[in-house]
Design an enzyme around this catalytic site. Structure first.
Site, PDB file in Angstrom:
ATOM      1  N   CYS A  79       0.823  -0.880   0.143  1.00 39.34           N
ATOM      2  CA  CYS A  79       0.204   0.243   0.174  1.00 39.34           C
ATOM      3  C   CYS A  79       0.719   1.729  -0.174  1.00 39.34           C
ATOM      4  O   CYS A  79       1.350   1.838  -1.029  1.00 39.34           O
ATOM      5  CB  CYS A  79      -1.443  -0.192   1.096  1.00 39.34           C
ATOM      6  SG  CYS A  79      -2.123   1.066   1.056  1.00 39.34           S
ATOM      7  N   HIS A 186      -4.149  -4.727  -0.113  1.00 35.64           N
ATOM      8  CA  HIS A 186      -3.250  -5.314   1.192  1.00 35.64           C
ATOM      9  C   HIS A 186      -3.567  -7.580   1.057  1.00 35.64           C
ATOM     10  O   HIS A 186      -5.064  -6.978   1.797  1.00 35.64           O
ATOM     11  CB  HIS A 186      -4.219  -4.730   2.379  1.00 35.64           C
ATOM     12  CG  HIS A 186      -4.203  -3.369   2.713  1.00 35.64           C
ATOM     13  ND1 HIS A 186      -3.451  -2.984   3.722  1.00 35.64           N
ATOM     14  CD2 HIS A 186      -4.990  -2.465   2.414  1.00 35.64           C
ATOM     15  CE1 HIS A 186      -3.364  -1.316   3.421  1.00 35.64           C
ATOM     16  NE2 HIS A 186      -4.241  -0.992   2.818  1.00 35.64           N
ATOM     17  N   GLU A 188      -3.283  -8.571   3.451  1.00 38.93           N
ATOM     18  CA  GLU A 188      -3.124  -9.241   4.708  1.00 38.93           C
ATOM     19  C   GLU A 188      -4.912  -8.979   5.037  1.00 38.93           C
ATOM     20  O   GLU A 188      -5.055  -9.911   6.004  1.00 38.93           O
ATOM     21  CB  GLU A 188      -2.053  -8.305   6.052  1.00 38.93           C
ATOM     22  CG  GLU A 188      -3.255  -7.663   5.781  1.00 38.93           C
ATOM     23  CD  GLU A 188      -2.671  -6.106   5.132  1.00 38.93           C
ATOM     24  OE1 GLU A 188      -2.635  -4.779   5.017  1.00 38.93           O
ATOM     25  OE2 GLU A 188      -1.855  -6.097   4.189  1.00 38.93           O
TER      26      GLU A 188
END
Length: 211
Positions: A79, A186, A188
């Site tokens: 990001c 992202h 995650e």
């Protein structure tokens, strides 16, 4: 072990939680010795480019990152970390790290998506279009979707583009070279595909440490 760079720019904890769920050893750290000793480095972040660069330079983390890259330490930018690896960002008109060539640009509100002006920030799930093979995407289905939240997009040197995404226009979603990668989404927060990408990065780190 992976070092998650701590420079007070957001989502370090969510990255750590995702890695721990995979059984991958990791720590959030601003200690140069720990970063240089790690098998690889994750450079995450949310927020504004100018503020992030001010924090990096005031703490010396900009130099640490450049030294880690010079050591051929595998690195993954996520990001904001993806955006400020380039030369410059239109956000705050900031001079950024310049580790790889390119500029971070702002989405334009007049761009169309499905016949309507796009909403900024670009937020939600999108599939990717792979432009070249990368070990980051090993075992990930071509139609897999990843989670994005951003108002700016990266425009790196064309030969660095690994995957693109469509939002008003085609933009770069992942770029880099062997051992140095950056993703705008992202991982995650992207479910199984994102976790697989993190696993792939760790495998690359382990392979590099045994060369």
């Amino acid at each position: 072990m992976l070092a998650i760079l701590d420079y007070k720019a957001g989502n370090q904890t969510s990255v750590l939680r995702a890695l721990r769920s995979l059984g991958i050893p990791a720590e959030i750290t601003a200690d140069p010795a720990a970063i240089f000793a790690a098998e690889g480095v994750i450079f995450p972040g949310v927020g504004a480019a100018g503020q992030a660069m001010a924090q990096l330079t005031s703490t010396g983390m900009d130099t640490v990152l450049r030294e880690a890259v010079a050591m051929r330490k595998p690195l993954l930018g996520i990001c904001l970390g993806c955006q400020i690896l380039l030369d410059r960002s239109e956000e705050n008109d900031a001079v950024t790290l310049g580790i790889l060539p390119g500029v971070c640009r702002r989405f334009q509100p007049e761009w169309q998506d499905g016949g309507r002006p796009i909403r900024i920030p670009h937020m939600g799930w999108n599939s990717l279009r792979l432009k070249q093979e990368s070990p980051l995407f090993d075992g990930i289905a071509p139609d897999a979707q990843f989670y994005f939240v951003h108002s700016y997009y990266t425009d790196p040197a064309p030969e660095l583009v690994i995957a693109s995404c469509e939002y008003g226009r085609e933009f770069t979603a992942a770029y880099g070279r062997p051992g140095l990668w950056a993703v705008q989404f992202h991982p995650e927060k992207s479910g199984r595909p994102g976790l697989r990408l993190l696993e792939n990065f760790y495998r690359c780190c382990q392979e590099a440490s045994h060369v």
